[in-house]
Design a protein around this motif. Structure first.
Motif, PDB file in Angstrom:
ATOM      1  N   SER A   4      56.499  80.301  82.720  1.00  8.83           N
ATOM      2  CA  SER A   4      56.173  79.539  84.127  1.00  8.83           C
ATOM      3  C   SER A   4      55.628  80.744  85.106  1.00  8.83           C
ATOM      4  O   SER A   4      55.081  80.153  86.160  1.00  8.83           O
ATOM      5  N   TYR A   5      55.828  82.005  84.900  1.00 10.87           N
ATOM      6  CA  TYR A   5      55.472  82.924  85.824  1.00 10.87           C
ATOM      7  C   TYR A   5      53.947  83.117  85.713  1.00 10.87           C
ATOM      8  O   TYR A   5      53.074  83.524  86.826  1.00 10.87           O
ATOM      9  N   TYR A   6      53.351  82.767  84.664  1.00 10.55           N
ATOM     10  CA  TYR A   6      51.715  82.770  84.257  1.00 10.55           C
ATOM     11  C   TYR A   6      51.124  81.661  84.524  1.00 10.55           C
ATOM     12  O   TYR A   6      49.909  81.554  84.627  1.00 10.55           O
ATOM     13  N   HIS A   7      51.666  80.619  84.774  1.00  6.63           N
ATOM     14  CA  HIS A   7      51.249  79.127  84.804  1.00  6.63           C
ATOM     15  C   HIS A   7      50.272  79.082  85.978  1.00  6.63           C
ATOM     16  O   HIS A   7      50.559  79.462  87.097  1.00  6.63           O
ATOM     17  N   LYS A   8      49.041  78.913  85.690  1.00  4.33           N
ATOM     18  CA  LYS A   8      47.851  78.728  86.517  1.00  4.33           C
ATOM     19  C   LYS A   8      47.310  79.931  87.246  1.00  4.33           C
ATOM     20  O   LYS A   8      46.747  80.107  88.244  1.00  4.33           O
ATOM     21  N   ALA A   9      47.880  81.164  86.656  1.00  4.65           N
ATOM     22  CA  ALA A   9      47.308  82.424  87.393  1.00  4.65           C
ATOM     23  C   ALA A   9      45.980  82.461  86.880  1.00  4.65           C
ATOM     24  O   ALA A   9      45.425  82.294  85.932  1.00  4.65           O
ATOM     25  N   HIS A  10      45.103  83.243  87.839  1.00  2.00           N
ATOM     26  CA  HIS A  10      43.790  83.642  87.626  1.00  2.00           C
ATOM     27  C   HIS A  10      43.698  84.864  87.642  1.00  2.00           C
ATOM     28  O   HIS A  10      42.117  85.253  87.658  1.00  2.00           O
ATOM     29  N   ALA A  11      44.423  85.776  87.781  1.00  3.73           N
ATOM     30  CA  ALA A  11      44.491  87.240  87.865  1.00  3.73           C
ATOM     31  C   ALA A  11      45.776  87.704  87.643  1.00  3.73           C
ATOM     32  O   ALA A  11      46.736  87.118  88.082  1.00  3.73           O
ATOM     33  N   CYS A  12      45.781  89.016  87.367  1.00  5.25           N
ATOM     34  CA  CYS A  12      47.116  89.481  87.178  1.00  5.25           C
ATOM     35  C   CYS A  12      47.097  91.344  88.024  1.00  5.25           C
ATOM     36  O   CYS A  12      45.985  91.917  87.639  1.00  5.25           O
ATOM     37  N   ASN A  26      56.532 100.316  80.168  1.00  2.00           N
ATOM     38  CA  ASN A  26      56.681  98.772  80.068  1.00  2.00           C
ATOM     39  C   ASN A  26      55.243  98.156  80.291  1.00  2.00           C
ATOM     40  O   ASN A  26      55.337  97.024  79.968  1.00  2.00           O
ATOM     41  N   LEU A  27      54.111  98.836  80.481  1.00  2.00           N
ATOM     42  CA  LEU A  27      52.947  98.173  80.881  1.00  2.00           C
ATOM     43  C   LEU A  27      52.499  97.436  79.552  1.00  2.00           C
ATOM     44  O   LEU A  27      52.210  96.389  79.498  1.00  2.00           O
ATOM     45  N   SER A  28      52.648  98.023  78.253  1.00  2.00           N
ATOM     46  CA  SER A  28      52.284  97.434  76.890  1.00  2.00           C
ATOM     47  C   SER A  28      52.739  96.213  76.777  1.00  2.00           C
ATOM     48  O   SER A  28      52.328  95.185  76.248  1.00  2.00           O
ATOM     49  N   THR A  29      54.075  96.170  76.900  1.00  2.00           N
ATOM     50  CA  THR A  29      55.179  94.974  76.773  1.00  2.00           C
ATOM     51  C   THR A  29      54.545  93.976  77.713  1.00  2.00           C
ATOM     52  O   THR A  29      54.534  92.585  77.205  1.00  2.00           O
ATOM     53  N   TRP A  30      54.326  94.234  78.750  1.00  2.00           N
ATOM     54  CA  TRP A  30      53.962  93.171  79.982  1.00  2.00           C
ATOM     55  C   TRP A  30      52.614  92.628  79.551  1.00  2.00           C
ATOM     56  O   TRP A  30      52.399  91.502  79.709  1.00  2.00           O
ATOM     57  N   TYR A  31      51.813  93.522  79.058  1.00  2.00           N
ATOM     58  CA  TYR A  31      50.369  93.255  79.260  1.00  2.00           C
ATOM     59  C   TYR A  31      50.301  92.163  77.776  1.00  2.00           C
ATOM     60  O   TYR A  31      49.599  91.162  77.868  1.00  2.00           O
ATOM     61  N   THR A  32      51.150  92.545  76.581  1.00  2.00           N
ATOM     62  CA  THR A  32      51.107  91.584  75.315  1.00  2.00           C
ATOM     63  C   THR A  32      51.644  90.472  75.973  1.00  2.00           C
ATOM     64  O   THR A  32      50.954  89.296  75.471  1.00  2.00           O
ATOM     65  N   GLU A  33      52.675  90.105  76.531  1.00  2.00           N
ATOM     66  CA  GLU A  33      53.178  88.676  77.012  1.00  2.00           C
ATOM     67  C   GLU A  33      52.105  88.287  77.946  1.00  2.00           C
ATOM     68  O   GLU A  33      52.254  87.040  77.608  1.00  2.00           O
ATOM     69  N   LEU A  34      51.633  88.862  78.851  1.00  2.00           N
ATOM     70  CA  LEU A  34      50.536  88.144  79.599  1.00  2.00           C
ATOM     71  C   LEU A  34      49.521  87.553  78.801  1.00  2.00           C
ATOM     72  O   LEU A  34      49.181  86.515  79.055  1.00  2.00           O
ATOM     73  N   PHE A  37      50.034  84.013  77.156  1.00  2.00           N
ATOM     74  CA  PHE A  37      49.877  82.879  78.106  1.00  2.00           C
ATOM     75  C   PHE A  37      48.628  82.825  78.548  1.00  2.00           C
ATOM     76  O   PHE A  37      48.274  81.813  79.045  1.00  2.00           O
ATOM     77  N   ARG A  38      48.314  83.888  78.784  1.00  2.00           N
ATOM     78  CA  ARG A  38      47.029  83.802  79.674  1.00  2.00           C
ATOM     79  C   ARG A  38      45.846  84.944  79.267  1.00  2.00           C
ATOM     80  O   ARG A  38      45.543  85.965  79.691  1.00  2.00           O
ATOM     81  N   PRO A  39      45.118  84.532  77.897  1.00  2.00           N
ATOM     82  CA  PRO A  39      44.486  85.556  77.247  1.00  2.00           C
ATOM     83  C   PRO A  39      43.199  86.113  77.898  1.00  2.00           C
ATOM     84  O   PRO A  39      42.522  87.127  77.537  1.00  2.00           O
ATOM     85  N   MET A 104      43.146  76.516  78.002  1.00  2.00           N
ATOM     86  CA  MET A 104      44.206  75.988  78.758  1.00  2.00           C
ATOM     87  C   MET A 104      43.986  75.873  80.150  1.00  2.00           C
ATOM     88  O   MET A 104      44.453  74.674  80.686  1.00  2.00           O
ATOM     89  N   ASP A 105      42.827  76.517  80.673  1.00  6.85           N
ATOM     90  CA  ASP A 105      42.470  76.099  81.957  1.00  6.85           C
ATOM     91  C   ASP A 105      42.017  74.837  82.074  1.00  6.85           C
ATOM     92  O   ASP A 105      41.833  73.961  83.061  1.00  6.85           O
ATOM     93  N   GLU A 106      40.974  74.475  81.071  1.00  2.95           N
ATOM     94  CA  GLU A 106      40.467  73.138  80.895  1.00  2.95           C
ATOM     95  C   GLU A 106      41.351  72.189  80.892  1.00  2.95           C
ATOM     96  O   GLU A 106      41.288  71.097  81.607  1.00  2.95           O
TER      97      GLU A 106
END
Length: 138
Positions: A4-12, A26-34, A37-39, A104-106
């Motif tokens: 849900s933290y990434y829901h409707k995100a348009h930038a990170c 930790n950046l690698s883990t965060w980026y993989t997770e991002l 959900f928001r490829p 997903m945006d569509e």
């Protein structure tokens, strides 16, 4: 983090502390997770707290280079590059939102449209019922 933290995100904006190596790791883990959900959303990497050690701006951080991500050196404490960072992030987010081809945006846009159409229908029904149920003045 939760999806849900990434829901409707348009930038990170991914921030690490130049004084705390673990945040960089930790950046690698965060980026993989991002990306799970928001490829497709644009992502910016931020090296924060450069006011504490200005020599950090001379370092090359391989994470940003590896993924071809823009890297900003900032200081939240003294404001260095903060306005530029957010201006650029907003510009990227608006551009992404206007030109997204992410499935997903569509889907989310279609769901929003359906919700709006349903709300409009509900309002019309309520208005009609209100007119029918109201006693006419005699």
């Amino acid at each position: 983090m939760h999806a849900s933290y990434y829901h409707k995100a348009h930038a990170c904006i991914m921030v690490f502390d130049v004084q705390r190596k673990i945040t960089y790791k930790n950046l690698s883990t965060w980026y993989t997770e991002l990306r799970e959900f928001r490829p497709e959303i644009p992502c910016i990497v931020v090296a924060n707290k450069i006011d504490a050690d200005i020599k950090m701006t001379q370092k090359s951080f391989s994470f940003a280079r590896k993924f071809s991500l823009p890297l900003y050196f900032v200081s939240a404490a003294d404001g260095t590059n903060v306005v530029k960072l957010f201006s650029d992030a907003i510009r990227l987010a608006v551009s992404y939102k206007q030109n997204s081809r992410d499935f997903m945006d569509e889907v989310l846009q279609e769901l929003e449209n359906i919700s709006l159409e349903q709300e409009e229908e509900d309002m019309l029904h309520k208005e009609r019922r209100g007119r029918v149920e109201s006693p006419s003045p005699s």
